[in-house]
Design a protein around this motif. Structure first.
Motif, PDB file in Angstrom:
ATOM      1  N   PRO A 256       0.802  -1.225   0.000  1.00 14.87           N
ATOM      2  CA  PRO A 256       0.000   0.000   0.000  1.00 14.87           C
ATOM      3  C   PRO A 256       0.836   1.276   0.000  1.00 14.87           C
ATOM      4  O   PRO A 256       0.332   2.337  -0.370  1.00 14.87           O
ATOM      5  N   SER A 257       2.114   1.184   0.364  1.00 10.60           N
ATOM      6  CA  SER A 257       2.932   2.406   0.386  1.00 10.60           C
ATOM      7  C   SER A 257       3.211   2.925  -1.032  1.00 10.60           C
ATOM      8  O   SER A 257       3.740   4.028  -1.197  1.00 10.60           O
ATOM      9  N   LEU A 258       2.852   2.161  -2.050  1.00  7.72           N
ATOM     10  CA  LEU A 258       3.002   2.658  -3.428  1.00  7.72           C
ATOM     11  C   LEU A 258       2.006   3.766  -3.750  1.00  7.72           C
ATOM     12  O   LEU A 258       2.207   4.526  -4.687  1.00  7.72           O
ATOM     13  N   THR A 259       0.937   3.849  -2.984  1.00 11.51           N
ATOM     14  CA  THR A 259      -0.036   4.928  -3.208  1.00 11.51           C
ATOM     15  C   THR A 259       0.482   6.197  -2.546  1.00 11.51           C
ATOM     16  O   THR A 259       0.686   6.236  -1.329  1.00 11.51           O
ATOM     17  N   LEU A 260       0.697   7.235  -3.350  1.00  8.81           N
ATOM     18  CA  LEU A 260       1.261   8.482  -2.840  1.00  8.81           C
ATOM     19  C   LEU A 260       0.180   9.490  -2.497  1.00  8.81           C
ATOM     20  O   LEU A 260       0.380  10.365  -1.649  1.00  8.81           O
ATOM     21  N   GLU A 261      -0.953   9.415  -3.181  1.00 12.06           N
ATOM     22  CA  GLU A 261      -2.054  10.333  -2.915  1.00 12.06           C
ATOM     23  C   GLU A 261      -3.351   9.586  -3.165  1.00 12.06           C
ATOM     24  O   GLU A 261      -3.466   8.839  -4.138  1.00 12.06           O
ATOM     25  N   ARG A 262      -4.315   9.763  -2.267  1.00  9.23           N
ATOM     26  CA  ARG A 262      -5.582   9.052  -2.407  1.00  9.23           C
ATOM     27  C   ARG A 262      -6.728   9.971  -2.039  1.00  9.23           C
ATOM     28  O   ARG A 262      -6.525  11.000  -1.392  1.00  9.23           O
ATOM     29  N   ALA A 263      -7.921   9.596  -2.484  1.00  4.10           N
ATOM     30  CA  ALA A 263      -9.116  10.331  -2.084  1.00  4.10           C
ATOM     31  C   ALA A 263     -10.145   9.328  -1.587  1.00  4.10           C
ATOM     32  O   ALA A 263     -10.176   8.178  -2.037  1.00  4.10           O
ATOM     33  N   ALA A 264     -10.956   9.769  -0.629  1.00  7.36           N
ATOM     34  CA  ALA A 264     -12.085   8.965  -0.153  1.00  7.36           C
ATOM     35  C   ALA A 264     -13.339   9.621  -0.729  1.00  7.36           C
ATOM     36  O   ALA A 264     -13.695  10.731  -0.328  1.00  7.36           O
ATOM     37  N   LEU A 265     -13.971   8.945  -1.680  1.00  6.39           N
ATOM     38  CA  LEU A 265     -15.088   9.574  -2.398  1.00  6.39           C
ATOM     39  C   LEU A 265     -16.276   8.625  -2.514  1.00  6.39           C
ATOM     40  O   LEU A 265     -16.094   7.413  -2.750  1.00  6.39           O
ATOM     41  N   ASP A 266     -17.458   9.194  -2.354  1.00 11.22           N
ATOM     42  CA  ASP A 266     -18.653   8.420  -2.692  1.00 11.22           C
ATOM     43  C   ASP A 266     -18.639   8.144  -4.188  1.00 11.22           C
ATOM     44  O   ASP A 266     -18.178   8.970  -4.985  1.00 11.22           O
ATOM     45  N   MET A 267     -19.156   6.980  -4.536  1.00 16.98           N
ATOM     46  CA  MET A 267     -19.070   6.551  -5.931  1.00 16.98           C
ATOM     47  C   MET A 267     -20.351   5.859  -6.337  1.00 16.98           C
ATOM     48  O   MET A 267     -20.826   4.978  -5.635  1.00 16.98           O
ATOM     49  N   ARG A 268     -20.903   6.263  -7.456  1.00 15.53           N
ATOM     50  CA  ARG A 268     -22.036   5.529  -8.008  1.00 15.53           C
ATOM     51  C   ARG A 268     -21.704   5.116  -9.430  1.00 15.53           C
ATOM     52  O   ARG A 268     -20.797   5.668 -10.051  1.00 15.53           O
ATOM     53  N   VAL A 269     -22.440   4.128  -9.905  1.00 13.13           N
ATOM     54  CA  VAL A 269     -22.205   3.618 -11.261  1.00 13.13           C
ATOM     55  C   VAL A 269     -23.435   3.906 -12.102  1.00 13.13           C
ATOM     56  O   VAL A 269     -24.559   3.628 -11.674  1.00 13.13           O
ATOM     57  N   GLU A 270     -23.218   4.465 -13.256  1.00 21.24           N
ATOM     58  CA  GLU A 270     -24.329   4.738 -14.167  1.00 21.24           C
ATOM     59  C   GLU A 270     -24.808   3.433 -14.794  1.00 21.24           C
ATOM     60  O   GLU A 270     -24.024   2.712 -15.420  1.00 21.24           O
ATOM     61  N   THR A 271     -26.084   3.115 -14.611  1.00 18.45           N
ATOM     62  CA  THR A 271     -26.630   1.875 -15.184  1.00 18.45           C
ATOM     63  C   THR A 271     -27.693   2.131 -16.243  1.00 18.45           C
ATOM     64  O   THR A 271     -28.186   1.185 -16.849  1.00 18.45           O
ATOM     65  N   SER A 272     -28.049   3.387 -16.460  1.00 20.37           N
ATOM     66  CA  SER A 272     -29.155   3.603 -17.388  1.00 20.37           C
ATOM     67  C   SER A 272     -28.934   4.742 -18.384  1.00 20.37           C
ATOM     68  O   SER A 272     -29.811   5.010 -19.195  1.00 20.37           O
ATOM     69  N   GLY A 273     -27.818   5.425 -18.323  1.00 24.68           N
ATOM     70  CA  GLY A 273     -27.621   6.580 -19.214  1.00 24.68           C
ATOM     71  C   GLY A 273     -27.518   6.167 -20.675  1.00 24.68           C
ATOM     72  O   GLY A 273     -27.078   5.067 -20.996  1.00 24.68           O
ATOM     73  N   GLU A 274     -27.913   7.066 -21.533  1.00 24.06           N
ATOM     74  CA  GLU A 274     -27.872   6.753 -22.962  1.00 24.06           C
ATOM     75  C   GLU A 274     -26.437   6.658 -23.470  1.00 24.06           C
ATOM     76  O   GLU A 274     -26.080   5.784 -24.243  1.00 24.06           O
ATOM     77  N   MET A 275     -25.591   7.594 -22.998  1.00 25.64           N
ATOM     78  CA  MET A 275     -24.199   7.609 -23.467  1.00 25.64           C
ATOM     79  C   MET A 275     -23.212   7.217 -22.360  1.00 25.64           C
ATOM     80  O   MET A 275     -22.026   7.132 -22.610  1.00 25.64           O
ATOM     81  N   THR A 276     -23.723   6.991 -21.162  1.00 21.17           N
ATOM     82  CA  THR A 276     -22.815   6.924 -20.020  1.00 21.17           C
ATOM     83  C   THR A 276     -22.912   5.626 -19.218  1.00 21.17           C
ATOM     84  O   THR A 276     -22.377   5.547 -18.110  1.00 21.17           O
ATOM     85  N   GLY A 278     -22.068   2.444 -17.425  1.00 19.78           N
ATOM     86  CA  GLY A 278     -20.781   1.947 -16.953  1.00 19.78           C
ATOM     87  C   GLY A 278     -19.844   3.024 -16.454  1.00 19.78           C
ATOM     88  O   GLY A 278     -18.745   2.743 -15.992  1.00 19.78           O
ATOM     89  N   MET A 279     -20.308   4.275 -16.500  1.00 20.74           N
ATOM     90  CA  MET A 279     -19.460   5.365 -15.984  1.00 20.74           C
ATOM     91  C   MET A 279     -19.402   5.286 -14.456  1.00 20.74           C
ATOM     92  O   MET A 279     -20.416   5.049 -13.803  1.00 20.74           O
ATOM     93  N   THR A 280     -18.214   5.462 -13.907  1.00 23.76           N
ATOM     94  CA  THR A 280     -18.074   5.548 -12.450  1.00 23.76           C
ATOM     95  C   THR A 280     -18.139   7.033 -12.077  1.00 23.76           C
ATOM     96  O   THR A 280     -17.275   7.814 -12.480  1.00 23.76           O
ATOM     97  N   VAL A 281     -19.178   7.380 -11.343  1.00 21.61           N
ATOM     98  CA  VAL A 281     -19.418   8.788 -11.030  1.00 21.61           C
ATOM     99  C   VAL A 281     -18.990   9.049  -9.587  1.00 21.61           C
ATOM    100  O   VAL A 281     -19.707   8.741  -8.633  1.00 21.61           O
ATOM    101  N   ALA A 282     -17.791   9.587  -9.439  1.00 24.15           N
ATOM    102  CA  ALA A 282     -17.278   9.903  -8.097  1.00 24.15           C
ATOM    103  C   ALA A 282     -17.756  11.298  -7.716  1.00 24.15           C
ATOM    104  O   ALA A 282     -17.699  12.220  -8.541  1.00 24.15           O
ATOM    105  N   ASP A 283     -18.178  11.452  -6.481  1.00 22.05           N
ATOM    106  CA  ASP A 283     -18.624  12.780  -6.040  1.00 22.05           C
ATOM    107  C   ASP A 283     -17.409  13.587  -5.581  1.00 22.05           C
ATOM    108  O   ASP A 283     -17.049  13.613  -4.404  1.00 22.05           O
ATOM    109  N   ARG A 284     -16.801  14.251  -6.565  1.00 23.49           N
ATOM    110  CA  ARG A 284     -15.570  15.000  -6.288  1.00 23.49           C
ATOM    111  C   ARG A 284     -15.830  16.356  -5.662  1.00 23.49           C
ATOM    112  O   ARG A 284     -14.886  17.063  -5.312  1.00 23.49           O
TER     113      ARG A 284
END
Ligand code: BDR
Ligand code: CA
Length: 320
Positions: A256-276, A278-284
């Motif tokens: 795990p020390s290979l990770t130099l910078e990380r974020a803790a973010l809520d994440m949802r996955v788009e399951t119904s969008g016309e163009m999107t 499989g998109m991973t939507v992180a709440d940045r």
């Protein structure tokens, strides 16, 4: 490999082997203190059955007798998708490798996963480098599962990076977005190693030349399976290089020390969008300032990794 500070890890892998999945298996097998307890396969790069054959061939190259179980052949809620030839038609570089010495166990990968986590509650690290169908099925079958697993490491998604199947979707998530949504919503610690970091984790001409020149058995094995995968990425980049998606996720699990910078973010996955889909939507928005809603069920997301040290780790695993 040379001695490195490391914690013992017992790892249950779920893969769609795939050239880079094979490299992740090699990396884990060669890492001091790591034990691959068992491997399940899923349809992704190739069919789950072909992924098992490829996994067994990789284990043969390692002289390992890790059990391999075939898993889901179709996503939770999607029609079958055509196989990709990115890793060669057979998924392992069409290298003409001999048939594997062993067969899959006969147990379904989901049964194997549930049996092992119940046998060793709290001890196993789950590593997933294919579509998340088996993990999704296991969560549907057993609500206790999240409390029985130590951690979950997933290669998949794109946070701000471009997708690799559609403009916004990464392959592992795109091929079973409903399963990914289940995995991200479950109450267990998930690290998501996304294209943002894996697309920068490259073996370039210099490393590829060293592998080709080596007589070491693992370097020879990898040199045989790499060419179609190298050709695809070299054409994409415009220079000779190949991306180490799954090995990077494994490396971050092992060290795990290979990770130099990380974020803790809520994440949802788009399951119904016309163009999107499989998109991973992180709440940045949470990164902007404390006045924005802060995460309530965050994933751990590496944003910056020690890429040179990771590449050295891969080379050590193949050349030492
Ligand atoms: C992922 O997709 C597969 O082709 C690779 O094996 C990796 O797991 C990268 O998007
Ligand atoms: Ca994979």
């Amino acid at each position: 490999m040379s001695a490195k500070p490391t914690l013992p890890k017992a790892i249950l892998m779920d893969v769609d082997t795939g050239v880079d999945d094979a490299l992740a298996i090699i990396l884990a097998h060669r890492w001091p203190g790591a034990q691959i307890v068992a491997i399940g396969t899923v349809t992704g790069n190739v069919s789950a059955a072909q992924a098992a054959t490829n996994t067994l061939k990789t284990l043969d190259a390692l002289g390992a007798d890790t059990p391999v179980a075939v898993g889901a052949s179709q996503a939770l809620a999607r029609a079958p998708f055509p196989p990709s030839a990115i890793h060669g038609v057979d998924g392992l570089g069409d290298a003409g490798l001999p048939a594997p010495a062993r067969a899959p166990t006969g147990e379904h990968a989901v049964d194997q996963l549930l049996r092992l986590v119940h046998k060793r509650p709290g001890e196993l690290s789950l590593f997933a480098s294919g579509p998340l169908t088996n993990l999704g099925l296991a969560l549907q079958r057993d609500p206790e599962l999240p409390g029985l697993v130590k951690e979950v490491m997933v290669m998949g998604g794109a946070i701000v990076a471009a997708g690799n199947v559609t403009p916004v979707a990464e392959a592992n998530i795109y091929h079973d977005p409903e399963a990914a949504a289940l995995v991200f919503a479950a109450d267990w610690p998930v690290t998501l190693v996304a294209l943002d970091v894996t697309m920068r984790a490259l073996l370039r001409s210099e490393e590829l030349a060293r592998l080709r020149a080596s007589e070491r058995p693992l370097a020879r094995f990898v040199t045989r399976i790499l060419p179609p995968y190298v050709a695809v990425y070299s054409q994409r980049f415009g220079f000779e290089a190949v991306t180490m998606h799954d090995p990077l996720a494994m490396a971050l699990l092992l060290d795990p020390s290979l990770t130099l910078e990380r974020a803790a973010l809520d994440m949802r996955v788009e399951t119904s969008g016309e163009m999107t889909v499989g998109m991973t939507v992180a709440d940045r928005r949470a990164l902007i300032g404390p006045g924005f809603d802060q995460p309530t069920h965050p994933l751990d997301i590496p944003l910056e990794v020690d890429t040179p040290r990771f590449i050295a780790m891969v080379m050590d695993a193949l050349l030492e």
